[in-house]
Design an enzyme around this catalytic site. Structure first.
Site, PDB file in Angstrom:
ATOM      1  N   ASN A 192     -13.883  -3.348   2.974  1.00  0.00           N
ATOM      2  CA  ASN A 192     -14.471  -3.534   1.644  1.00  0.00           C
ATOM      3  C   ASN A 192     -14.055  -4.830   0.961  1.00  0.00           C
ATOM      4  OD1 ASN A 192     -11.884  -2.802   1.086  1.00  0.00           O
ATOM      5  ND2 ASN A 192     -12.394  -1.117  -0.301  1.00  0.00           N
TER       6      ASN A 192
ATOM      7  N   TYR B 170       0.815  -1.223   0.000  1.00  0.00           N
ATOM      8  CA  TYR B 170       0.000   0.000   0.000  1.00  0.00           C
ATOM      9  C   TYR B 170       0.850   1.275   0.000  1.00  0.00           C
ATOM     10  CZ  TYR B 170      -4.372  -2.605   0.777  1.00  0.00           C
ATOM     11  OH  TYR B 170      -5.467  -3.425   0.635  1.00  0.00           O
TER      12      TYR B 170
ATOM     13  N   HIS C  71      -9.198  -6.793  -2.641  1.00  0.00           N
ATOM     14  CA  HIS C  71      -8.228  -5.935  -3.339  1.00  0.00           C
ATOM     15  C   HIS C  71      -8.023  -6.509  -4.728  1.00  0.00           C
ATOM     16  CE1 HIS C  71      -4.552  -3.744  -4.316  1.00  0.00           C
ATOM     17  NE2 HIS C  71      -4.136  -4.896  -4.834  1.00  0.00           N
TER      18      HIS C  71
ATOM     19  N   GLU D 180       2.848  -6.133  -7.168  1.00  0.00           N
ATOM     20  CA  GLU D 180       2.083  -6.735  -6.071  1.00  0.00           C
ATOM     21  C   GLU D 180       2.172  -8.263  -6.079  1.00  0.00           C
ATOM     22  OE1 GLU D 180      -1.845  -5.081  -6.469  1.00  0.00           O
ATOM     23  OE2 GLU D 180      -1.167  -3.072  -5.969  1.00  0.00           O
TER      24      GLU D 180
END
Ligand code: IDP
Ligand code: MG
Length: 151
Positions: free
Chosen positions: A114, A51, A117, A128
């Site tokens: 939420n 992040y 990702h 990532e």
């Protein structure tokens, strides 16, 4: 149209709420190939690198806490325009804005929880995937088929 790989995380709230199977089924049913899949504890170092673009924002510390508080399910999927497609399957970042029929629109209430990702660009996907998976942990459907045919 390009064949792309992307990193997906089913985050801790998905795991704790028992929604991982439901969520993963959506990528599978859409036709994406699962290349890598694991339940893992994310370290703070991994979380901060993952992040990094959000460092300095007011929600950064909470975001790192969110992703490191529980295990997550990490997967790499591949398919045509998979980066855009998986983000569309996930829905808008804030679940209240997410269309019903998306993961966040069906299961989420708040931006801080939420559920999922997905990488947002080819460069982000490559970066990532390398944070969460070693090359040796990624397999193609051809690997599985070859082993099955050799039985
Ligand atoms: P994305 O996950 O849809 O790509 P990003 O803007 O990259 O959204 O934000 C990364 C994650 O940070 C979000 O999925 C969400 O968990 C969290 N987040 C983003 N904005 C906020 C916020 O305003 N408050 C709390 N958490 C946030
Ligand atoms: Mg993002």
């Amino acid at each position: 149209m390009a064949v792309e790989r992307t990193l997906i995380l089913a985050k801790g709230d998905a795991l704790v709420r028992g929604l991982v199977g439901e969520i993963l089924a959506r990528y599978e049913r859409r036709g994406y190939t699962i290349l890598g899949l694991k339940l893992m504890q994310v370290s703070r170092d991994q979380a901060q690198r993952h992040y990094a673009e959000h460092e300095g924002k007011p929600f950064f510390a909470g975001l790192v806490d969110y992703i490191t508080a529980t295990p997550v399910v990490a997967l790499v999927v591949e398919g045509h325009d998979a980066i855009e497609g998986c983000r569309a399957t996930n829905g808008a970042t804030n679940p209240i804005k997410a269309t019903p029929g998306t993961v966040r629109g069906d299961f989420g209430q708040t931006v801080g929880r939420n559920l999922v990702h997905a990488s947002d660009s080819p460069a982000a996907a490559e970066r990532e995937v390398a944070i969460f998976f070693h090359d040796a942990e990624l397999f193609t459907r051809a690997h599985a088929l070859a082993a099955w045919l050799a039985e």
